[in-house]
Design an enzyme around this catalytic site. Structure first.
Site, PDB file in Angstrom:
ATOM      1  N   GLU A   3     -13.850  -7.948  -1.288  1.00  0.00           N
ATOM      2  CA  GLU A   3     -13.397  -8.001   0.107  1.00  0.00           C
ATOM      3  C   GLU A   3     -14.555  -7.965   1.099  1.00  0.00           C
ATOM      4  O   GLU A   3     -14.403  -8.404   2.224  1.00  0.00           O
ATOM      5  CB  GLU A   3     -12.390  -6.888   0.407  1.00  0.00           C
ATOM      6  CG  GLU A   3     -12.998  -5.507   0.425  1.00  0.00           C
ATOM      7  CD  GLU A   3     -11.966  -4.404   0.632  1.00  0.00           C
ATOM      8  OE1 GLU A   3     -10.834  -4.549   0.157  1.00  0.00           O
ATOM      9  OE2 GLU A   3     -12.323  -3.399   1.267  1.00  0.00           O
TER      10      GLU A   3
ATOM     11  N   ARG B  13     -11.431 -10.911  -4.741  1.00  0.00           N
ATOM     12  CA  ARG B  13     -10.759 -10.197  -3.650  1.00  0.00           C
ATOM     13  C   ARG B  13     -11.155 -10.677  -2.254  1.00  0.00           C
ATOM     14  O   ARG B  13     -10.860 -10.020  -1.257  1.00  0.00           O
ATOM     15  CB  ARG B  13     -11.096  -8.697  -3.771  1.00  0.00           C
ATOM     16  CG  ARG B  13     -10.316  -7.982  -4.812  1.00  0.00           C
ATOM     17  CD  ARG B  13      -8.885  -7.770  -4.388  1.00  0.00           C
ATOM     18  NE  ARG B  13      -8.756  -6.760  -3.355  1.00  0.00           N
ATOM     19  CZ  ARG B  13      -7.940  -6.855  -2.318  1.00  0.00           C
ATOM     20  NH1 ARG B  13      -7.195  -7.927  -2.130  1.00  0.00           N
ATOM     21  NH2 ARG B  13      -7.853  -5.875  -1.440  1.00  0.00           N
TER      22      ARG B  13
ATOM     23  N   GLU C  49      -2.436  -9.303  -1.553  1.00  0.00           N
ATOM     24  CA  GLU C  49      -2.269  -8.031  -0.837  1.00  0.00           C
ATOM     25  C   GLU C  49      -1.438  -8.273   0.427  1.00  0.00           C
ATOM     26  O   GLU C  49      -1.634  -9.253   1.134  1.00  0.00           O
ATOM     27  CB  GLU C  49      -3.646  -7.490  -0.449  1.00  0.00           C
ATOM     28  CG  GLU C  49      -3.594  -6.160   0.288  1.00  0.00           C
ATOM     29  CD  GLU C  49      -4.997  -5.640   0.617  1.00  0.00           C
ATOM     30  OE1 GLU C  49      -5.936  -6.455   0.697  1.00  0.00           O
ATOM     31  OE2 GLU C  49      -5.129  -4.423   0.789  1.00  0.00           O
TER      32      GLU C  49
ATOM     33  N   HIS D 295       0.845  -1.197   0.000  1.00  0.00           N
ATOM     34  CA  HIS D 295       0.000   0.000   0.000  1.00  0.00           C
ATOM     35  C   HIS D 295       0.877   1.241   0.000  1.00  0.00           C
ATOM     36  O   HIS D 295       1.503   1.565   1.009  1.00  0.00           O
ATOM     37  CB  HIS D 295      -0.840   0.054   1.276  1.00  0.00           C
ATOM     38  CG  HIS D 295      -2.034  -0.842   1.243  1.00  0.00           C
ATOM     39  ND1 HIS D 295      -3.174  -0.559   1.927  1.00  0.00           N
ATOM     40  CD2 HIS D 295      -2.262  -2.009   0.590  1.00  0.00           C
ATOM     41  CE1 HIS D 295      -4.064  -1.520   1.719  1.00  0.00           C
ATOM     42  NE2 HIS D 295      -3.530  -2.419   0.919  1.00  0.00           N
TER      43      HIS D 295
ATOM     44  N   ASP E 284      -6.243  -5.873   9.118  1.00  0.00           N
ATOM     45  CA  ASP E 284      -7.337  -6.425   9.932  1.00  0.00           C
ATOM     46  C   ASP E 284      -7.554  -7.918   9.683  1.00  0.00           C
ATOM     47  O   ASP E 284      -8.387  -8.538  10.347  1.00  0.00           O
ATOM     48  CB  ASP E 284      -8.645  -5.636   9.777  1.00  0.00           C
ATOM     49  CG  ASP E 284      -9.007  -5.287   8.346  1.00  0.00           C
ATOM     50  OD1 ASP E 284      -8.302  -4.453   7.738  1.00  0.00           O
ATOM     51  OD2 ASP E 284      -9.991  -5.838   7.851  1.00  0.00           O
TER      52      ASP E 284
ATOM     53  N   TRP F 138     -18.114   4.321   2.185  1.00  0.00           N
ATOM     54  CA  TRP F 138     -16.760   4.715   2.603  1.00  0.00           C
ATOM     55  C   TRP F 138     -15.770   3.947   1.794  1.00  0.00           C
ATOM     56  O   TRP F 138     -14.910   3.937   1.321  1.00  0.00           O
ATOM     57  CB  TRP F 138     -16.554   4.393   4.094  1.00  0.00           C
ATOM     58  CG  TRP F 138     -15.125   4.553   4.510  1.00  0.00           C
ATOM     59  CD1 TRP F 138     -14.408   5.702   4.587  1.00  0.00           C
ATOM     60  CD2 TRP F 138     -14.219   3.504   4.918  1.00  0.00           C
ATOM     61  NE1 TRP F 138     -13.135   5.446   5.019  1.00  0.00           N
ATOM     62  CE2 TRP F 138     -12.985   4.097   5.220  1.00  0.00           C
ATOM     63  CE3 TRP F 138     -14.350   2.110   5.038  1.00  0.00           C
ATOM     64  CZ2 TRP F 138     -11.879   3.380   5.644  1.00  0.00           C
ATOM     65  CZ3 TRP F 138     -13.275   1.380   5.461  1.00  0.00           C
ATOM     66  CH2 TRP F 138     -12.041   2.010   5.756  1.00  0.00           C
TER      67      TRP F 138
ATOM     68  N   HIS G  72     -12.992   1.611  -3.435  1.00  0.00           N
ATOM     69  CA  HIS G  72     -13.692   1.434  -2.155  1.00  0.00           C
ATOM     70  C   HIS G  72     -15.198   1.697  -2.266  1.00  0.00           C
ATOM     71  O   HIS G  72     -15.782   2.334  -1.380  1.00  0.00           O
ATOM     72  CB  HIS G  72     -13.036   2.283  -1.058  1.00  0.00           C
ATOM     73  CG  HIS G  72     -12.746   1.488   0.182  1.00  0.00           C
ATOM     74  ND1 HIS G  72     -13.365   1.716   1.367  1.00  0.00           N
ATOM     75  CD2 HIS G  72     -11.916   0.445   0.385  1.00  0.00           C
ATOM     76  CE1 HIS G  72     -12.918   0.853   2.280  1.00  0.00           C
ATOM     77  NE2 HIS G  72     -12.040   0.071   1.705  1.00  0.00           N
TER      78      HIS G  72
ATOM     79  N   ASP H   3      -7.799   1.304  -5.434  1.00  0.00           N
ATOM     80  CA  ASP H   3      -9.029   0.865  -4.760  1.00  0.00           C
ATOM     81  C   ASP H   3     -10.060   1.997  -4.763  1.00  0.00           C
ATOM     82  O   ASP H   3      -9.837   3.052  -4.168  1.00  0.00           O
ATOM     83  CB  ASP H   3      -8.677   0.481  -3.312  1.00  0.00           C
ATOM     84  CG  ASP H   3      -9.793  -0.294  -2.626  1.00  0.00           C
ATOM     85  OD1 ASP H   3     -10.933  -0.252  -3.111  1.00  0.00           O
ATOM     86  OD2 ASP H   3      -9.503  -0.932  -1.594  1.00  0.00           O
TER      87      ASP H   3
ATOM     88  N   ARG I 244      -0.302  -0.658  -4.557  1.00  0.00           N
ATOM     89  CA  ARG I 244      -1.621  -0.022  -4.629  1.00  0.00           C
ATOM     90  C   ARG I 244      -1.410   1.440  -4.331  1.00  0.00           C
ATOM     91  O   ARG I 244      -0.726   1.778  -3.352  1.00  0.00           O
ATOM     92  CB  ARG I 244      -2.532  -0.646  -3.583  1.00  0.00           C
ATOM     93  CG  ARG I 244      -3.964  -0.198  -3.705  1.00  0.00           C
ATOM     94  CD  ARG I 244      -4.789  -0.642  -2.514  1.00  0.00           C
ATOM     95  NE  ARG I 244      -4.692   0.294  -1.421  1.00  0.00           N
ATOM     96  CZ  ARG I 244      -5.619   0.423  -0.473  1.00  0.00           C
ATOM     97  NH1 ARG I 244      -6.694  -0.334  -0.481  1.00  0.00           N
ATOM     98  NH2 ARG I 244      -5.478   1.288   0.501  1.00  0.00           N
TER      99      ARG I 244
ATOM    100  N   TYR J  80     -10.205   7.584   2.526  1.00  0.00           N
ATOM    101  CA  TYR J  80      -9.838   6.171   2.585  1.00  0.00           C
ATOM    102  C   TYR J  80      -8.460   5.906   1.956  1.00  0.00           C
ATOM    103  O   TYR J  80      -8.166   6.374   0.859  1.00  0.00           O
ATOM    104  CB  TYR J  80     -10.876   5.282   1.858  1.00  0.00           C
ATOM    105  CG  TYR J  80     -10.312   3.909   1.716  1.00  0.00           C
ATOM    106  CD1 TYR J  80     -10.210   3.090   2.829  1.00  0.00           C
ATOM    107  CD2 TYR J  80      -9.736   3.491   0.521  1.00  0.00           C
ATOM    108  CE1 TYR J  80      -9.569   1.875   2.758  1.00  0.00           C
ATOM    109  CE2 TYR J  80      -9.105   2.268   0.430  1.00  0.00           C
ATOM    110  CZ  TYR J  80      -9.019   1.459   1.564  1.00  0.00           C
ATOM    111  OH  TYR J  80      -8.365   0.272   1.490  1.00  0.00           O
TER     112      TYR J  80
HETATM  113  O1  KDG Z   1     -11.491  -3.242   7.409  1.00  0.00           O
HETATM  114  C1  KDG Z   1     -11.575  -2.597   6.180  1.00  0.00           C
HETATM  115  C2  KDG Z   1     -10.341  -2.889   5.372  1.00  0.00           C
HETATM  116  O2  KDG Z   1     -10.121  -4.260   5.324  1.00  0.00           O
HETATM  117  C3  KDG Z   1     -10.427  -2.363   3.967  1.00  0.00           C
HETATM  118  O3  KDG Z   1     -10.743  -1.022   3.991  1.00  0.00           O
HETATM  119  C4  KDG Z   1      -9.098  -2.581   3.272  1.00  0.00           C
HETATM  120  O4  KDG Z   1     -10.039  -1.971   1.182  1.00  0.00           O
HETATM  121  C5  KDG Z   1      -9.165  -2.520   1.810  1.00  0.00           C
HETATM  122  C6  KDG Z   1      -8.088  -3.177   1.070  1.00  0.00           C
HETATM  123  O5  KDG Z   1      -8.197  -3.242  -0.146  1.00  0.00           O
HETATM  124  O6  KDG Z   1      -7.149  -3.627   1.699  1.00  0.00           O
HETATM  125 MG    MG Z   2     -10.088  -2.802  -0.815  1.00  0.00          MG
END
Ligand code: KDG
Ligand code: MG
Length: 413
Positions: free
Chosen positions: A273, A294, A350, A122, A327, A413, A223, A221, A147, A159
């Site tokens: 995700e 993903r 990732e 990232h 996370d 978000w 998002h 991303d 990314r 974000y």
């Molecule tokens: O908990 C939310 C994250 O896992 C997310 O925002 C991460 O979008 C994400 C990514 O691509 O890693």
């Molecule tokens: Mg993502």
């Protein structure tokens, strides 16, 4: 042998993790990741209040049967809480089976299909200079894929963008505790404006291509913040910059939205995700509306379910891009790496490295070498939770942000 003990561990070495520990009657321990960012205690309760007593006394070797028993047996299907709980059980049982076999898990999944797992990092920055600095840092570490997320003029914290400034790489953590480091009672809020984003971002990709050349894999991303037609325009506008993928360009619930994006653009698409089942992908895969899956192993029912999902995707030429933010605990990350190494249709993984506190609590055996990870050759998943170290980090409530448009409307978000 049978499952003897089922324990749920909640720890917060800088961020919250929920980990399942299954111990067999002959003392073998398996670990599973059950972390659902911002809703951790719901999964912990699902495991300890509902599944634990069902698991005790079951044959630990019957992984598929246990998966079906928990999934079909609930009657209520799918959903992130249920599927994260089932995932944790599934990972722990695969960990036990591979430990009993004396093999790293990837051997039980068919053995290595490659020497290492290409990962993306990232890179972010509030402005272009900070972003370029982060990309340079990752290239120096050997990463071949990044990314990129950057600030959008006039929007403040958004974000994916670290506000810590140049030189700090592994620091973006969207789930926030209270300002004093204690429990957050509600999410903090961020602002968003899609029009400004759509006009700003293509120029950023153009500069990256100019400065870093054509070899670098660039990912981005969205998002879930664009409408279908906005995403179609964006995917078309960025075609000249040859993105490796555009992720989550539209809201996750609407599989048909990607038909519109596909009609207008050849930019590769990734999504999933926030999905938790193969059924979330049925249209996307059979109509070839995406290029990368993903999902996280942790949120999609574990190794058993993820392997089936990726095999289904393989039939349509779609590859993996397993979710791996901080996370996902090191246990969930290890599960991803074993799958990545074994499957044929691997795309990319990732990789947001965990902080030092987390790595003192979770002892990992995966290794990083010049842009590639390897899960290591310890029997099982290769990650052990140090329960004593974990006990030193009490759960601290933290929430992902809520996003609002400039007029105050709640937005994705
Ligand atoms: O908990 C939310 C994250 O896992 C997310 O925002 C991460 O979008 C994400 C990514 O691509 O890693
Ligand atoms: Mg993502």
């Amino acid at each position: 042998m049978t499952i003897d003990l089922v324990d749920v561990n909640i720890t917060s070495p800088g961020r919250n993790f929920v980990t399942l520990k299954i111990t067999t009657s002959d003392g073998i321990v398996g670990w599973g990741d059950a972390t659902l960012n911002g809703r951790e205690l719901a999964v912990a309760s699902y495991l300890s209040d509902h599944l634990a007593s069902m698991l005790v006394g079951r044959d630990e070797d019957r992984i598929e049967d246990t998966w079906q028993y928990l999934y079909r047996g609930a009657y209520w299907r799918r959903g992130p809480v249920t599927m994260a709980a089932i995932a944790a059980v599934d990972m722990a049982l695969w960990d036990i089976k591979a430990k009993k076999a004396g093999m790293p898990l990837y051997q039980l999944l068919g053995g290595a299909s490659r020497d290492g797992v290409r990962v993306y990092a990232h890179a972010s920055g509030t402005d272009y200079a900070a972003l370029a600095n982060a990309i340079t840092g990752y290239e120096e570490l050997g990463f071949t894929a990044v990314r990129v997320q950057t600030g959008v003029p006039g929007l403040g914290q958004i974000y994916g963008v670290s506000s810590a400034g140049p030189g700090v790489r592994y620091d973006y953590e969207p789930a926030k505790r209270a300002a004093d480091g204690g429990a957050a009672e509600r999410p903090h809020e961020e602002n968003w404006d899609t029009r400004t984003y759509l006009s700003h971002m293509p120029g950023v990709f153009a500069r990256i291509r100019e400065d870093f050349g054509t070899g670098l894999r660039i990912l981005h991303d969205g998002h879930h913040r664009m409408s279908p037609i906005e995403a179609a325009r964006f995917a078309k506008d960025v075609e000249p910059y040859d993105l490796f993928w555009l992720e989550d360009c539209t809201p996750g619930e609407d599989q048909a939205a990607l038909r519109l994006v596909r009609q207008h653009s050849t930019t590769p698409l990734a999504i999933g995700e926030i999905f938790n089942s193969v059924y979330d992908y049925q249209t996307l895969i059979t109509e070839r509306l995406i290029d990368y899956v993903r999902s996280a192993v942790t949120h999609t029912g574990g190794i058993t379910a993820m392997k089936k999902l990726l095999d289904f995707a393989a039939v349509y030429g779609i590859r993996s891009g397993i979710h791996g933010p901080t996370d996902i605990s090191p246990v969930g990350m290890a599960a991803a790496l074993h799958l990545d190494l074994a499957i044929h249709n691997f795309g990319i993984q990732e990789y947001m490295p965990h902080n030092a506190e987390t790595l003192e609590v979770f002892r990992t055996s995966f290794t990083f070498d010049r842009g590639f990870l390897h899960p290591g050759d310890q029997p099982g998943l290769g990650v052990e939770l140090d329960e004593e170290a974990a006990a030193g980090h009490a759960y601290t409530k933290a929430y992902l942000p809520v996003n609002r448009l400039l007029d105050g409307t709640v937005h994705d978000w």
